[in-house]
Design a protein around this motif. Structure first.
Motif, PDB file in Angstrom:
ATOM      1  N   ASN A 165      52.181  71.056  35.173  1.00 28.19           N
ATOM      2  CA  ASN A 165      51.719  71.001  33.798  1.00 28.19           C
ATOM      3  C   ASN A 165      52.703  71.724  32.885  1.00 28.19           C
ATOM      4  O   ASN A 165      53.302  72.713  33.264  1.00 28.19           O
ATOM      5  CB  ASN A 165      50.326  71.640  33.703  1.00 28.19           C
ATOM      6  N   GLU A 166      52.862  71.165  31.708  1.00 25.52           N
ATOM      7  CA  GLU A 166      53.823  71.737  30.769  1.00 25.52           C
ATOM      8  C   GLU A 166      53.103  72.209  29.531  1.00 25.52           C
ATOM      9  O   GLU A 166      52.246  71.516  29.013  1.00 25.52           O
ATOM     10  CB  GLU A 166      54.804  70.646  30.319  1.00 25.52           C
ATOM     11  N   THR A 167      53.496  73.353  29.070  1.00 23.68           N
ATOM     12  CA  THR A 167      52.931  73.817  27.797  1.00 23.68           C
ATOM     13  C   THR A 167      54.090  74.066  26.838  1.00 23.68           C
ATOM     14  O   THR A 167      55.224  74.245  27.264  1.00 23.68           O
ATOM     15  CB  THR A 167      52.150  75.127  27.981  1.00 23.68           C
ATOM     16  N   ARG A 168      53.767  74.051  25.581  1.00 23.20           N
ATOM     17  CA  ARG A 168      54.803  74.395  24.599  1.00 23.20           C
ATOM     18  C   ARG A 168      54.369  75.669  23.899  1.00 23.20           C
ATOM     19  O   ARG A 168      53.211  76.098  24.022  1.00 23.20           O
ATOM     20  CB  ARG A 168      54.977  73.251  23.591  1.00 23.20           C
ATOM     21  N   ALA A 169      55.284  76.259  23.173  1.00 26.71           N
ATOM     22  CA  ALA A 169      54.957  77.465  22.429  1.00 26.71           C
ATOM     23  C   ALA A 169      53.841  77.155  21.428  1.00 26.71           C
ATOM     24  O   ALA A 169      53.807  76.077  20.847  1.00 26.71           O
ATOM     25  CB  ALA A 169      56.205  77.957  21.696  1.00 26.71           C
ATOM     26  N   ASP A 170      52.918  78.097  21.288  1.00 28.17           N
ATOM     27  CA  ASP A 170      51.775  77.888  20.401  1.00 28.17           C
ATOM     28  C   ASP A 170      52.205  78.157  18.958  1.00 28.17           C
ATOM     29  O   ASP A 170      51.874  79.183  18.376  1.00 28.17           O
ATOM     30  CB  ASP A 170      50.632  78.815  20.829  1.00 28.17           C
ATOM     31  N   GLU A 171      52.961  77.225  18.431  1.00 23.23           N
ATOM     32  CA  GLU A 171      53.477  77.376  17.070  1.00 23.23           C
ATOM     33  C   GLU A 171      53.040  76.195  16.226  1.00 23.23           C
ATOM     34  O   GLU A 171      53.023  75.066  16.706  1.00 23.23           O
ATOM     35  CB  GLU A 171      55.022  77.403  17.077  1.00 23.23           C
ATOM     36  N   VAL A 172      52.719  76.478  14.975  1.00 23.40           N
ATOM     37  CA  VAL A 172      52.319  75.419  14.066  1.00 23.40           C
ATOM     38  C   VAL A 172      53.530  74.545  13.772  1.00 23.40           C
ATOM     39  O   VAL A 172      54.628  75.041  13.538  1.00 23.40           O
ATOM     40  CB  VAL A 172      51.788  76.006  12.739  1.00 23.40           C
TER      41      VAL A 172
END
Lengths: 494, 100
Positions: free
Chosen positions: B60-67
């Motif tokens: 699973n891949e996540t990205r930075a929690d940035e708007v």
């Protein structure tokens, strides 16, 4: 006027760079061919002359200012109508999406255009990519340029026919169970399904997300290699796209197949339903590889006998989930005078989906429903494991595997449309490759001894072995010397 | 296992498809024919075989929690069958009747 059917993508790009002709002249030639032939073939849902000319102008400006041209500069391309491109409609050849305006770009399309390609149109397909003949289009069937009474295969039949008829030099299709390779075989074109994850699917309307992959059609292996280089690579917008170093798929293309371990998949070749002319052509193809110095052996993939069954659980199950978004709320056709929101959903979908879409959504919903999930979906996923293992075992002995791409040459329009199961059997050789996530190409092996229609050889590679598959295909192509020009095109060439 | 007309109607409701009686009858036939073929996988001995959901070993891949910018509202509403300048319009879901 330039005859595009005699030029490859690279020859077009180089011809523009060397000022032999302009990108605008190339666009005119492609659009002229569409004008001349598409009334008979119906490969296109939409022709995008303005976009093509605008892109051509950018290329011609670049030539004038001495900028080095990108790899697909001035190359006319067309896109399966499930890929979004701003300025075009994206309909999936479905009534429910008729007139749907693209509001963003599909990554693979964006990359193709960044490489300088000229978008000439959107290609017809089986509705939502459900089918093997392009007869399931809400806008009417596409016809095979080799014989207008026959299907071009499907579901990317418009993309295949467009290349075969010289209306575009390169097209994109999508392949869930064979939807690039099978129409490639039936139209005498070269058609590549990359490894699952090689090309981003962002902006391509989803059918079965664990199987879908975008890939190119062209007249030659080299053009497919160039196109793959342009469209592949990691995309943050598709989490399943795989991060690998960029590859030049043309680098080793002409190194030949001496010493390459080539496995003929005998149980698939001998499968019931494979016509004698196809079997003979593929057997002859194996001999070609041997004569080129490859080490040709035999192998079996016994679990692939369950491929069709596993696919017709997994594919429809994922499709039924993906197609839940078409509900008449955010986009697409909405039923009129709905009593309430449930009535609106149910009527919008029933009115907007064609018969095969309804069949697949029903099949998938049934397979996932309480009480049947383990018996169908659970079993299918386990069968998928066995198929994957068969390929792993085969690839421990061989570099590439050979099968027919399709069991027969192009069938007549209407011949299989009343019997879903017989249509599904068109994909028995291509489906196992999707289930295992491998890459494979269909390359013409000749014309059938009985029907006189094109036959495709499927060359399968393990995950991310596109360079080897393309090299094998290029060697075979050079040895066979197939002329990909259908009679229809010879007439307009004069 | 044969699928009954009643099951076809149940599945159609789950799939949010309003089918005619004719469609129910013909889909029943089609599904039975297709399932007749597919049923061979039920006879396979798959005891102890792990299911494959995905052909490649991916994590699973996540990205930075940035708007970051999303699809502009105007574009999101572009293809709506019915919309106001800032919302999709749908039939009433709750309430109803006089003065509701």
């Amino acid at each position: 006027m330039i005859d595009l059917s005699r030029l490859t993508a690279t020859q077009i790009r180089d011809g523009i760079a060397d000022k032999l002709f302009t990108a605008r002249e190339v666009a005119e030639a492609a659009l002229g061919r569409i004008e001349a032939l598409d009334g008979q073939v119906h490969a296109f849902n939409q022709v995008t002359a303005e976009l093509a000319y605008a892109a051509a102008e950018r290329i011609d400006d670049a030539v004038a200012s001495g900028v080095v041209l990108p790899v697909l500069a001035g190359v006319p391309v067309a896109l399966k109508d499930n890929m979004n491109l701003v300025g075009t409609r994206t309909t999936c050849s479905a009534a429910i999406l008729e007139g749907h305006e693209s509001v963003y770009d599909c990554t693979a399309v964006h990359r193709l255009l960044e490489a300088g390609a000229l978008p000439v149109g959107k290609c017809n397909m089986d509705e939502f990519a459900f089918g093997s003949s392009t007869e399931n289009s809400a806008f009417g069937p596409t016809r095979n340029p080799w014989d207008l009474d026959r299907v071009p295969g499907g579901s990317s039949g418009g993309s295949a026919a467009a290349v075969a008829a010289g209306m575009a030099t390169l097209t994109l299709g999508s392949d869930t169970g064979g939807s690039i390779r099978q129409p490639g075989a039936l139209t005498g074109t070269v058609a590549l399904k990359p490894t699952y994850g090689r090309v981003s699917r962002y902006g391509c309307v989803a059918f079965a997300s664990s199987l879908d992959q975008i890939g190119p059609f062209a007249k030659t292996v080299e053009e497919c290699a160039v196109a793959l280089g342009a469209i592949s690579g990691k995309d943050p917008m598709d989490a399943t796209s795989v991060d690998r170093p960029a590859e030049d798929f043309t680098a080793a293309l002409h190194e030949g197949v001496r010493g390459l371990r080539v496995g003929v998949v005998t149980d698939l070749l001998e499968a019931e339903g494979c016509s004698a002319e196809v079997r003979d052509s593929i057997s002859a193809a194996a001999e070609v590889f041997a004569s080129l110095g490859a080490e040709v052996g035999e192998v079996e993939l016994p679990s692939t006998a369950h491929g069709l069954s596993a696919y017709y659980v997994i594919g429809p199950a994922e499709a039924s989930s993906n197609l839940a978004r078409f509900d008449g709320i955010r986009y697409g056709r909405r039923a009129e005078e709905a009593e309430d929101v449930l009535d609106l959903y149910m009527r919008s979908r029933a009115e907007g989906f064609g018969p095969e879409t309804i069949r697949r959504v029903m099949l998938g919903t049934y397979a996932l429903s309480a009480g049947y999930y383990d018996a169908y979906y659970g079993q299918a996923q386990k069968a998928r494991t066995l198929i994957k293992r068969d390929f792993e075992t085969a690839f421990s002995r061989f570099d590439v595997l050979l099968t027919p791409t399709a069991p027969t040459t192009a069938f007549r329009i209407g011949e299989k449309s009343s019997d879903p199961l017989s249509m599904y059997l068109s994909d028995i050789y291509t489906i196992p490759v999707n289930l295992a996530g491998n890459c494979a190409i269909s390359v013409p092996s000749g014309l059938g001894a009985e029907t006189g229609l094109p036959i495709g050889l499927q060359i399968i590679g393990t995950h991310f072995a596109e360079a080897v598959v393309l090299r094998a295909a290029a060697a075979f192509e050079a040895a066979v010397g197939f002329d990909p020009t259908p009679p229809l095109v010879r007439e307009v060439q004069g | 296992m044969a699928i009954s007309e009643e099951q076809v109607r149940h599945v159609a409701l789950l799939a949010r498809l309003k089918l005619t009686d004719e469609q129910v009858a013909s889909l029943g036939e089609d599904l039975n024919s297709i399932l007749g073929h597919i049923d061979t996988i039920q006879q396979l001995d798959l005891e102890g075989v792990e299911p494959t959901a995905h052909a490649l070993d991916v994590v699973n891949e996540t990205r930075a929690d940035e708007v970051r910018p999303g699809l502009p509202r105007e574009l999101a509403l572009r293809n709506a069958p019915e919309a106001t300048p800032d919302a999709f319009v749908i039939p009433r879901i709750v309430g109803g009747g006089d003065g509701a």
